[in-house]
Structure formats: C-alpha cells, structure tokens
Design a protein around this motif. Sequence first.
Motif, mmCIF file in Angstrom:
data_model
loop_
_atom_site.group_PDB
_atom_site.id
_atom_site.type_symbol
_atom_site.label_atom_id
_atom_site.label_comp_id
_atom_site.label_asym_id
_atom_site.label_seq_id
_atom_site.Cartn_x
_atom_site.Cartn_y
_atom_site.Cartn_z
ATOM 1 N N VAL A 129 0.844 -1.201 0.000
ATOM 2 C CA VAL A 129 0.000 0.000 0.000
ATOM 3 C C VAL A 129 0.875 1.245 0.000
ATOM 4 N N ARG A 130 0.476 2.233 -0.787
ATOM 5 C CA ARG A 130 1.157 3.527 -0.832
ATOM 6 C C ARG A 130 0.113 4.635 -0.677
ATOM 7 N N GLU A 131 0.567 5.784 -0.169
ATOM 8 C CA GLU A 131 -0.282 6.967 -0.161
ATOM 9 C C GLU A 131 0.268 7.952 -1.175
ATOM 10 N N LEU A 132 -0.580 8.423 -2.065
ATOM 11 C CA LEU A 132 -0.158 9.336 -3.108
ATOM 12 C C LEU A 132 -1.218 10.413 -3.289
ATOM 13 N N ASP A 133 -0.822 11.646 -3.078
ATOM 14 C CA ASP A 133 -1.745 12.782 -3.223
ATOM 15 C C ASP A 133 -3.028 12.576 -2.423
ATOM 16 N N GLY A 134 -2.866 12.038 -1.219
ATOM 17 C CA GLY A 134 -4.023 11.863 -0.341
ATOM 18 C C GLY A 134 -4.841 10.621 -0.610
ATOM 19 N N LEU A 135 -4.437 9.795 -1.578
ATOM 20 C CA LEU A 135 -5.164 8.571 -1.896
ATOM 21 C C LEU A 135 -4.342 7.354 -1.505
ATOM 22 N N LEU A 136 -4.995 6.337 -0.958
ATOM 23 C CA LEU A 136 -4.343 5.068 -0.685
ATOM 24 C C LEU A 136 -4.492 4.188 -1.925
ATOM 25 N N VAL A 137 -3.368 3.706 -2.445
ATOM 26 C CA VAL A 137 -3.374 2.867 -3.636
ATOM 27 C C VAL A 137 -2.435 1.686 -3.414
ATOM 28 N N THR A 138 -2.605 0.652 -4.229
ATOM 29 C CA THR A 138 -1.653 -0.439 -4.182
ATOM 30 C C THR A 138 -0.317 0.026 -4.765
ATOM 31 N N SER A 139 0.762 -0.560 -4.297
ATOM 32 C CA SER A 139 2.103 -0.210 -4.765
ATOM 33 C C SER A 139 2.228 -0.502 -6.253
ATOM 34 N N PRO A 140 3.217 0.101 -6.934
ATOM 35 C CA PRO A 140 3.378 -0.197 -8.364
ATOM 36 C C PRO A 140 3.491 -1.693 -8.648
ATOM 37 N N ALA A 141 4.344 -2.406 -7.895
ATOM 38 C CA ALA A 141 4.526 -3.835 -8.159
ATOM 39 C C ALA A 141 3.229 -4.610 -7.933
ATOM 40 N N ARG A 142 2.537 -4.311 -6.844
ATOM 41 C CA ARG A 142 1.274 -5.012 -6.570
ATOM 42 C C ARG A 142 0.229 -4.670 -7.636
ATOM 43 N N THR A 143 0.181 -3.406 -8.040
ATOM 44 C CA THR A 143 -0.775 -2.988 -9.070
ATOM 45 C C THR A 143 -0.560 -3.769 -10.357
ATOM 46 N N LEU A 144 0.693 -3.887 -10.763
ATOM 47 C CA LEU A 144 1.004 -4.567 -12.018
ATOM 48 C C LEU A 144 0.721 -6.060 -11.935
ATOM 49 N N VAL A 145 1.037 -6.674 -10.807
ATOM 50 C CA VAL A 145 0.744 -8.101 -10.641
ATOM 51 C C VAL A 145 -0.765 -8.333 -10.686
ATOM 52 N N ASP A 146 -1.532 -7.464 -10.017
ATOM 53 C CA ASP A 146 -2.993 -7.613 -10.058
ATOM 54 C C ASP A 146 -3.514 -7.480 -11.484
ATOM 55 N N LEU A 147 -2.979 -6.527 -12.250
ATOM 56 C CA LEU A 147 -3.396 -6.381 -13.643
ATOM 57 C C LEU A 147 -3.000 -7.606 -14.452
ATOM 58 N N ALA A 148 -1.762 -8.057 -14.272
ATOM 59 C CA ALA A 148 -1.258 -9.185 -15.061
ATOM 60 C C ALA A 148 -2.044 -10.461 -14.795
ATOM 61 N N ARG A 149 -2.636 -10.567 -13.613
ATOM 62 C CA ARG A 149 -3.424 -11.759 -13.279
ATOM 63 C C ARG A 149 -4.848 -11.689 -13.815
ATOM 64 N N THR A 150 -5.303 -10.496 -14.215
ATOM 65 C CA THR A 150 -6.737 -10.344 -14.480
ATOM 66 C C THR A 150 -7.090 -9.758 -15.838
ATOM 67 N N VAL A 151 -6.132 -9.207 -16.580
ATOM 68 C CA VAL A 151 -6.450 -8.628 -17.888
ATOM 69 C C VAL A 151 -5.527 -9.228 -18.941
ATOM 70 N N PRO A 152 -5.874 -9.123 -20.229
ATOM 71 C CA PRO A 152 -5.060 -9.740 -21.284
ATOM 72 C C PRO A 152 -3.615 -9.259 -21.290
ATOM 73 N N ALA A 153 -2.737 -10.122 -21.778
ATOM 74 C CA ALA A 153 -1.295 -9.872 -21.706
ATOM 75 C C ALA A 153 -0.864 -8.630 -22.463
ATOM 76 N N GLU A 154 -1.423 -8.393 -23.651
ATOM 77 C CA GLU A 154 -0.983 -7.233 -24.431
ATOM 78 C C GLU A 154 -1.265 -5.932 -23.698
ATOM 79 N N GLN A 155 -2.454 -5.822 -23.107
ATOM 80 C CA GLN A 155 -2.788 -4.619 -22.337
ATOM 81 C C GLN A 155 -1.864 -4.464 -21.134
ATOM 82 N N THR A 156 -1.622 -5.572 -20.432
ATOM 83 C CA THR A 156 -0.779 -5.506 -19.241
ATOM 84 C C THR A 156 0.644 -5.115 -19.588
ATOM 85 N N LEU A 157 1.180 -5.659 -20.682
ATOM 86 C CA LEU A 157 2.571 -5.403 -21.040
ATOM 87 C C LEU A 157 2.828 -3.914 -21.241
ATOM 88 N N VAL A 158 1.868 -3.197 -21.807
ATOM 89 C CA VAL A 158 2.017 -1.754 -22.001
ATOM 90 C C VAL A 158 2.324 -1.067 -20.665
#
Length: 337
Positions: A128-157
């Motif tokens: 978890v990270r705080e950015l501009d007053g918002l709590l968000v998942t960390s970059p690495a966690r965000t990307l892993v969550d995307l890579a597990r749930t959306v098509p590979a071409e979209q995730t690779l971008v």
Amino acid sequence: MDRLDHVPPDPAGLLHRSALLGAGLAVDEIDRLVRARVLVPVRRGSYRLGDDQPRSPVQAHLLRARATAPHLAPGSVLGHVTAALVLGLPVWNLPLDRVHAVRERSTGGGRNRHGTSVHRAPLPADDVRELDGLLVTSPARTLVDLARTVPAEQTLVTVDAALHQHVRPRPRSEPRPAGATTVDELSEVLSRFGGRVGTPAARRVIALADARSESPGESRSRFRMHLASLPAPATQWEVPGLPFRTDFAWPEHGVVGEFDGRVKYGRSLRSGQDLGEVLWEEKRREDLIRSAGLTVVRWVWSDLADGSMVARLAHGLGTTRHPVTSRGTPGGGRRAT
C-alpha cells in the motif's frame, strides 16, 4: 446560483451533495442544476462544475476515483487499473467505466456496486502507498494484479512503462517516479500469490517485459512479434558509426524496425521549427541508416492491428543476411526518428 458560488469545491474540484444541502440548496434546486449541466454528476452525491473543458477518459476516471475513495469500506485501497492511473502509468484498451479497489480479505469473491469493483485479496501493508491523499496499491502489486486479471498485451504496455520509469535517466535529486518498479519487486509480489488464478499468466507477462520500451506502441509491437514467433529484437539499438538508435534491431539480419506513432513529431518541434523540417530531418536520418547497409522497416498503429507489421518484418528477416554489431541501451544515442 448565488449560493452555489459560495460552496467551495474540494481540492479535487468536486462539490458534494452534503455541502450543497448545507449551504441551503434544496434537493430540487440541485436536480435543476444537474439538468442544466451547471453541475455534472461524477458519482452518486458528487459533482463537478459544468464547463466546456473536455475531459479525457483518464481524467474522468481519476475524478471518479477521488469521489469514490472516501466511500470505500475500511481496509480498502484503490487498485488495478485505477491505481495504475493514479501512479501515472499508461494503460491501453482497458475499460475505465468502473473504479477498482482492493480490500483485505483472504477468502470470498469481489463485489461490484455503484460503479465500483472491489477485489478481495490479502493486502499486506508493504503493498500500500499513499499518493496525493489517496491510498493505492504499490506499483509492483498494481502490475501483478493487472497481469493476473487482464489480457497480456494490455498488461505489457503498463508493465513496460513502470520498468522504464525506474531506469530512465534522471537527476540524482529527483525522486523515483511514483509508478516505477523493478522486475525483482514484481517477482517478490508474485511469489506471494502461489496458486491463485492468473499467476501463470502474470509470470509470462513479466518474462516478456522490457525496461527499454519507451511507448505503448513499442510494447504492443514487441508483443505482436512474440505472438508471431519472430526472432526477439534488440531494443533501443545504437546504430554503429551514427548518433542514432532504433526502436528494434536484428543485427544478425541487418534489419532495424521503427514504430511510427506520428504524435512524436509534434512533440519534437523546437521553437521556430515547423513540421516539414522535422519530417525532412527524419527522412535524412533514415537515409543515413540505410546507407550503413541496414534494411529499415517502419509501421504505424494500423499495421499492428491488420498484421502488416508482422508480414513486413517476416519478409525482411527472411530475405536479408547482413550482420551488423552494436548494442542496445536504455538511453544512449539519439532516436532514429
């Protein structure tokens, strides 16, 4: 209207129904302002002032995220595509109609309501990270969550962009970009997902990622090359004897490849320089590259969709054999275009 003028928007530019009612506006007055587009709904109970300023889908999504965040259940943070956008990472061809959040829960499925998708999964503090007053998942966690749930071409971008943010040269005094991450960080997060759905797909995307990729077009091009089983290219390849580098190269074949996004020409204009001059310089650079004995293959967005890029590269790689040696680097040399 006079009372509306005295209701200050919050730092995100949002006006909330509770504040409007507190300022003395009646429910029917608020509804009339919405019908007149003086107030534009962002989510239930939150509005922005109507104006003629166009908002991109990304801007609209980020505003909805701001409006949604205070209403998330305790233990929830913005995640998936929403976190990627908050972190300043590009996304391609992903739906932006719903705000995504992750909630700490080791069992049970997600939940969709009021334009929000809540994904339930373990959420350690390190993710978890705080950015501009918002709590968000960390970059690495965000990307892993995307890579597990959306098509590979979209995730690779998005993965390529995050890795490139980490390696892109910057002054020592400049902090690491909010969305930057490394392959090691991605692998560490992924190791915690064990046999969860989508983990093998995420591993494949991370294996394809390249920190040298500088644009969504380059990432998509490389993915299409992979699908077509073309030889893996060197990226950001320095042309021997010339102060240029190309997006892709197959030195053993004497072939270089260039994704032409067009928009970059406008960004390349110097003060007092017109587009014609930029195009002439680009043609001169390409002529110099060809004079070095290299075959240049160029493509645009539409060539990715209709297969033209793959066909032209396959032809070039199958008919040319003029080895040239050089190396690819994250930042050396000028671009060939």
